[in-house]
Design a protein around this motif. Structure first.
Motif: not given
Length: 346
Positions: A289-300
């Motif tokens: 998040x700090x470097x403007x990247x989109x973290x991977x997620x397992x779902x919502x």
């Protein structure tokens, strides 16, 4: 990407380029930007896990990821949450990792987003957070429910006829309802229904009094107790011990006391949650998040990107393997109960 994440990332990139990023905070058009991770944990009373496990794990994981880190506790009081957050924000935060108490963290999310600071909900769902890093609490409840059903069956008790008490935990913890739903649904599908049910209490003494009253109302009849966590289970066990009663009691968190009760046969299960894994997962999300990247997620979960961390059931059958793995100190757990530990191969 949310506006808060974009603002925070762009501001940080500008500061990195100019060599101005510090650990205490630097004022920009987007608000105070920092490489410091600001963390608020909920309390030290409702469960021993926060000070025993989460604080050291988060501090270690954040520092290993290259962050300065400030971890504060909002001592179980939602009214103090904002003051704790204000103190952290005044010294600069690049990302906030918040464990909510009864919705008290929601306005903190708004304040952080106004300053361009992304927010990670830690361990508990939090409305408005950019990401949630947590265990699968519904599955934890299902594991607890299965352990009750299996214990009753092992004792030759028909689940539908068993005297099972449901003892919840801190109602301000959003995961309590998730755990309960998973446990109750699993037990209900096997025919178990609540013989008596009550929520967690503000103190061990109050919980002990409530459980004692429930036992008295049913002439001390008890076969099993679904206890939401090891802290609750420890109080339940103390009441049962005082009355010379035994029951199949669940737990959660694999605390030292919970593991001791399991080894002594006073608790049928606990849930091992590797807080280092949860803390590391939160730190990885924070870095991206700090470097403007989109973290991977397992779902919502309720619309929030969810990074799920695994957990496992610990029983008398596998407690030796769990302790021998080095996840916790076997010597600390077995101190004073060496004979019981030896009987389980410890």
């Amino acid at each position: 990407m949310s506006r808060a994440r974009t603002q925070g990332a762009l501001a940080l990139v500008v500061l990195l380029a100019s060599g101005l990023v510090g650990c205490s905070g630097t004022e920009t058009a987007a608000g105070p930007v920092s490489t410091r991770a600001c963390v608020i944990l909920p309390d030290t009373d409702a469960s021993t896990r926060w000070e025993e496990s989460d604080r050291p794990a988060i501090e270690r994981a954040a520092r290993d990821a290259g962050f300065a880190v400030a971890v504060e506790s909002a001592p179980g009081d939602p009214t103090e949450y904002a003051a704790v957050a204000d103190g952290l924000l005044a010294d600069g935060c690049g990302v906030m990792i918040l464990t909510d108490i009864g919705g008290a963290a929601v306005p903190v999310v708004d304040t952080a987003h106004t300053a361009g600071i992304p927010v990670i909900a830690y361990d508990r769902p939090l409305a408005g957070a950019d990401y949630l890093v947590s265990f699968d609490y519904a599955e934890i409840g299902r594991m607890q429910g299965r352990s009750i059903v299996e214990a009753l069956s092992a004792e030759g008790r028909a689940p539908g006829l068993a005297n099972v008490y449901y003892v919840g935990a801190d109602a301000s913890d959003a995961t309590t309802a998730m755990i309960r739903e998973g446990a109750i649904d699993t037990m209900a599908s096997a025919g178990v229904s609540a013989f008596s049910e009550f929520a967690g209490a503000a103190s061990a003494d109050e919980l002990a009094a409530n459980f004692s009253t429930a036992l008295d109302a049913h002439n001390g009849r008890v076969d099993a107790v679904w206890a939401a966590n090891d802290t609750t289970a420890a109080t339940v066990v103390s009441v049962l011990d005082a009355r010379g009663l035994t029951a199949a009691v669940t737990g959660q968190d694999a605390t030292t006391q919970g593991l001791r009760n399991l080894i002594l046969g006073k608790q049928v299960s606990t849930i091992a949650k590797l807080y280092r894994d949860e803390a590391t997962a939160a730190a990885k999300v924070a870095v991206k998040l700090l470097f403007g990247e989109e973290p991977d997620a397992d779902g919502e979960l309720d619309g929030t990107p969810f990074v799920s961390v695994g957990s496992s059931l610990v029983t008398s059958a596998n407690v030796a393997s769990y302790l021998n793995s080095g996840a916790v100190s076997a010597s600390a757990v077995c101190s004073g109960i060496e004979a019981a530990c030896a009987a389980l191969g410890l």
